[in-house]
Design a protein around this motif. Structure first.
Motif, mmCIF file in Angstrom:
data_model
loop_
_atom_site.group_PDB
_atom_site.id
_atom_site.type_symbol
_atom_site.label_atom_id
_atom_site.label_comp_id
_atom_site.label_asym_id
_atom_site.label_seq_id
_atom_site.Cartn_x
_atom_site.Cartn_y
_atom_site.Cartn_z
ATOM 1 N N ILE A 41 0.846 -1.190 0.000
ATOM 2 C CA ILE A 41 0.000 0.000 0.000
ATOM 3 C C ILE A 41 0.884 1.244 0.000
ATOM 4 O O ILE A 41 1.775 1.382 0.838
ATOM 5 N N VAL A 42 0.678 2.113 -0.983
ATOM 6 C CA VAL A 42 1.363 3.404 -1.044
ATOM 7 C C VAL A 42 0.340 4.475 -0.683
ATOM 8 O O VAL A 42 -0.682 4.624 -1.356
ATOM 9 N N ASP A 43 0.617 5.187 0.398
ATOM 10 C CA ASP A 43 -0.307 6.193 0.919
ATOM 11 C C ASP A 43 0.084 7.562 0.373
ATOM 12 O O ASP A 43 0.868 8.297 0.974
ATOM 13 N N ASN A 65 -0.885 10.346 2.905
ATOM 14 C CA ASN A 65 -0.560 10.182 4.329
ATOM 15 C C ASN A 65 -1.830 10.243 5.191
ATOM 16 O O ASN A 65 -1.858 10.875 6.245
ATOM 17 N N CYS A 66 -2.850 9.543 4.725
ATOM 18 C CA CYS A 66 -4.147 9.615 5.396
ATOM 19 C C CYS A 66 -4.521 8.312 6.104
ATOM 20 O O CYS A 66 -5.575 8.229 6.738
ATOM 21 N N LEU A 67 -3.677 7.297 5.989
ATOM 22 C CA LEU A 67 -3.975 5.996 6.590
ATOM 23 C C LEU A 67 -3.239 5.823 7.914
ATOM 24 O O LEU A 67 -2.233 6.488 8.176
ATOM 25 N N ASP A 68 -3.746 4.921 8.717
ATOM 26 C CA ASP A 68 -3.081 4.554 9.971
ATOM 27 C C ASP A 68 -2.003 3.531 9.621
ATOM 28 O O ASP A 68 -2.282 2.345 9.437
ATOM 29 N N SER A 69 -0.760 3.986 9.525
ATOM 30 C CA SER A 69 0.321 3.117 9.057
ATOM 31 C C SER A 69 0.507 1.903 9.965
ATOM 32 O O SER A 69 0.760 0.787 9.485
ATOM 33 N N ALA A 70 0.362 2.097 11.276
ATOM 34 C CA ALA A 70 0.546 0.987 12.215
ATOM 35 C C ALA A 70 -0.504 -0.095 11.990
ATOM 36 O O ALA A 70 -0.198 -1.296 12.029
ATOM 37 N N ARG A 85 0.311 -2.018 8.752
ATOM 38 C CA ARG A 85 1.457 -2.903 8.920
ATOM 39 C C ARG A 85 1.099 -4.103 9.793
ATOM 40 O O ARG A 85 1.540 -5.230 9.530
ATOM 41 N N ALA A 86 0.262 -3.855 10.808
ATOM 42 C CA ALA A 86 -0.149 -4.945 11.698
ATOM 43 C C ALA A 86 -0.962 -5.999 10.954
ATOM 44 O O ALA A 86 -0.983 -7.169 11.344
ATOM 45 N N ALA A 87 -1.641 -5.557 9.884
ATOM 46 C CA ALA A 87 -2.449 -6.487 9.083
ATOM 47 C C ALA A 87 -1.630 -7.170 7.994
ATOM 48 O O ALA A 87 -2.193 -7.858 7.132
ATOM 49 N N GLY A 88 -0.307 -6.983 8.034
ATOM 50 C CA GLY A 88 0.562 -7.691 7.110
ATOM 51 C C GLY A 88 0.906 -6.944 5.842
ATOM 52 O O GLY A 88 1.484 -7.525 4.919
ATOM 53 N N TRP A 89 0.586 -5.675 5.782
ATOM 54 C CA TRP A 89 0.865 -4.868 4.592
ATOM 55 C C TRP A 89 2.243 -4.228 4.686
ATOM 56 O O TRP A 89 2.712 -3.867 5.760
ATOM 57 N N THR A 90 2.869 -4.067 3.537
ATOM 58 C CA THR A 90 4.067 -3.228 3.437
ATOM 59 C C THR A 90 3.584 -1.826 3.103
ATOM 60 O O THR A 90 3.008 -1.598 2.030
ATOM 61 N N TYR A 91 3.795 -0.914 4.037
ATOM 62 C CA TYR A 91 3.232 0.439 3.927
ATOM 63 C C TYR A 91 4.311 1.441 3.514
ATOM 64 O O TYR A 91 5.402 1.459 4.080
ATOM 65 N N TYR A 92 3.994 2.267 2.515
ATOM 66 C CA TYR A 92 4.862 3.353 2.090
ATOM 67 C C TYR A 92 4.098 4.668 2.189
ATOM 68 O O TYR A 92 3.008 4.805 1.625
ATOM 69 N N GLY A 93 4.661 5.651 2.895
ATOM 70 C CA GLY A 93 4.055 6.975 2.974
ATOM 71 C C GLY A 93 4.913 7.987 2.250
ATOM 72 O O GLY A 93 6.005 7.682 1.739
ATOM 73 N N MET A 94 4.431 9.228 2.195
ATOM 74 C CA MET A 94 5.153 10.318 1.539
ATOM 75 C C MET A 94 5.929 11.090 2.594
ATOM 76 O O MET A 94 5.346 11.795 3.425
#
Length: 442
Positions: free
Chosen positions: A417-419, A422-427, A430-439
């Motif tokens: 997931i690329v945010d 920057n509107c998502l709860d990154s934690a 990530r806890a749900a198994g996603w690789t998170y990228y923010g700006m």
């Protein structure tokens, strides 16, 4: 009062309906027959919360009607002109052909004592030129800029945070007798807001024109400033969202408009800051606002950065990868795709060989007309199905609040997931198994 509104695009349609909703008798006039027919049926030709309701109410009450006949403006006390001023095709300057055309068509129907209120965003100096054309009719020109936010335009028209009236003034800035009278009539037009003690600022033409473009330039600067900080954060490991929170506590700065992401778009900020810079060059003061060129450049770079993050997340290539783009409108609560960062990102990804699916709650039909090469799916979950990566580019509630990362994980092929906002709860992601990228975030 009897009002005419010349130009029934986004600004004019909202203004006409809002004025009827506070009790005025309003005729909206536009050259586009299809648009006029749509409005006359009480249907909004674009998505704007609350507009359909006040359109229906105004037409049913008899206080609101729409026509293509400029002669219907005759007899109105105040004529609002709210046509578009797009960027010229061969330069950054504003195209005033629609404004000039509207005044050419209206002037034959003006009476002595009428008020013509310009609402279009124009280069400073335009109102003074138009006033010379209006003056022989015995009417008075005022410049009454709009400060609408798409998604909140009805509220901003009926209950604005300020009202500005540029009126005929002496060289020292004192309103003339005609200027005082025109300001008084505008106060009557906006009587509900005046009764709430809304600031009503009476000034000269040039200041009224500058108020609008200066406000947009400042907002664009604030957005691009935090995006510039995001660029620094990305090479230092800092978190731009925490940075924005920290400096936003300073009352002199404030937190609003300090959201780093893929930047601004739409029909106002990009073309208005370019036109402002172009006008400054014409006035011999280009150096005064030369920073706006860099503001524009930073804004466009952030779109490229979002694309780069997707490429990096997919090990350096998006070729034949399925990417879901959440959003098409340039902002939520709107179907406006003008200069949309969301669609720019989608088109760039497709150009790199990705299979791109775009979804949006309101803007799909508009997007299809401009970018038919993209694939569109109305249902969010269906759009997510089988995706190798997902990028959020418009911060609709459907994506930032209502989309659970655990649920999304059951639909996609790859949990990337690329945010872009920057509107998502990154934690949580990530806890749900996603690789998170923010700006601008680690």
């Amino acid at each position: 009062m009897r009002l005419s509104v010349i130009g029934c695009g986004y600004l004019g349609a909202v203004h006409a309906a809002a004025m009827a909703s506070i009790g005025h008798d309003v005729v909206g006039i536009d050259v586009d027959e299809q648009k006029v027919a749509t409005l006359a049926r009480g249907e909004a030709p674009f998505f704007e919360p609350g507009l359909a309701e006040i359109l229906t109410e105004g037409i049913a009450s008899g206080r609101l009607r729409f026509t293509t006949d400029m002669a219907e403006a005759h007899g109105a006390d105040v004529h609002f002109v709210g046509v578009g001023t797009p960027q010229q095709k061969d330069s950054h300057a504003a195209d005033l052909s629609y404004v000039n055309g509207a005044f050419d068509a209206l002037i034959p129907y003006l009476r002595p004592g009428d008020i013509v209120a310009g609402k279009s965003t124009v280069p400073v100096g335009t109102a003074a030129d138009l006033a010379e054309r209006v003056h022989p009719t015995g009417a008075t020109l005022v410049w009454n800029p709009e400060f609408l936010r798409e998604g909140w335009a009805v509220q901003d028209t009926i209950d604005p945070d300020r009202l500005v009236a540029g009126v005929p003034s002496t060289r020292s800035g004192v309103p003339t007798k005609d200027g005082d009278r025109a300001a008084g009539i505008l106060r009557e037009v906006y009587h509900p807001a005046i009764a709430k003690q809304t600031p009503f600022i009476v000034t000269d033409y040039a200041t009224a024109e500058l108020v609008k473009v200066a406000a947009n330039a400042f907002l664009a600067t604030k957005i691009s400033f935090i995006n510039a900080m995001a660029e620094i954060a990305e090479v230092t490991g800092a978190d731009v969202t925490q940075l924005a929170d920290a400096i936003g506590h300073d009352a002199r700065i404030g937190r609003r408009f300090l959201g780093a992401g893929i930047g601004f778009g739409g029909g106002c900020l990009p073309k208005d800051i370019r036109a402002f810079a172009a006008r400054a060059e014409e006035l011999g003061r280009g150096e005064s606002i030369s920073f706006l060129r860099e503001i524009d450049a930073i804004n466009l770079r952030r779109r490229d950065r979002a694309v780069q993050l997707v490429v990096e997340a997919l090990d350096g290539s998006v070729f034949e990868k399925k990417i879901t783009v959440l959003g098409a409108a340039f902002k939520p609560h709107s179907d406006d795709i003008r200069d949309s960062p969301a669609l720019d990102v989608a088109v760039q990804l497709r150009g790199l060989g990705a299979s791109v699916t775009v979804t949006d709650p309101a803007a799909i039909e508009n997007a299809k007309r401009v970018h038919p090469q993209l694939s569109y799916v109305e249902d969010r979950d269906e759009a997510l199905r089988g995706a190798d990566a997902v990028i959020v580019v418009t911060e609709w509630d459907e994506y930032r609040r209502e989309l659970a990362p655990e649920h999304a994980a059951t639909l996609v092929e790859g949990r990337i997931i690329v945010d872009g906002r920057n509107c998502l709860d990154s934690a949580a992601w990530r806890a749900a198994g996603w690789t998170y990228y923010g700006m601008g975030r680690p």
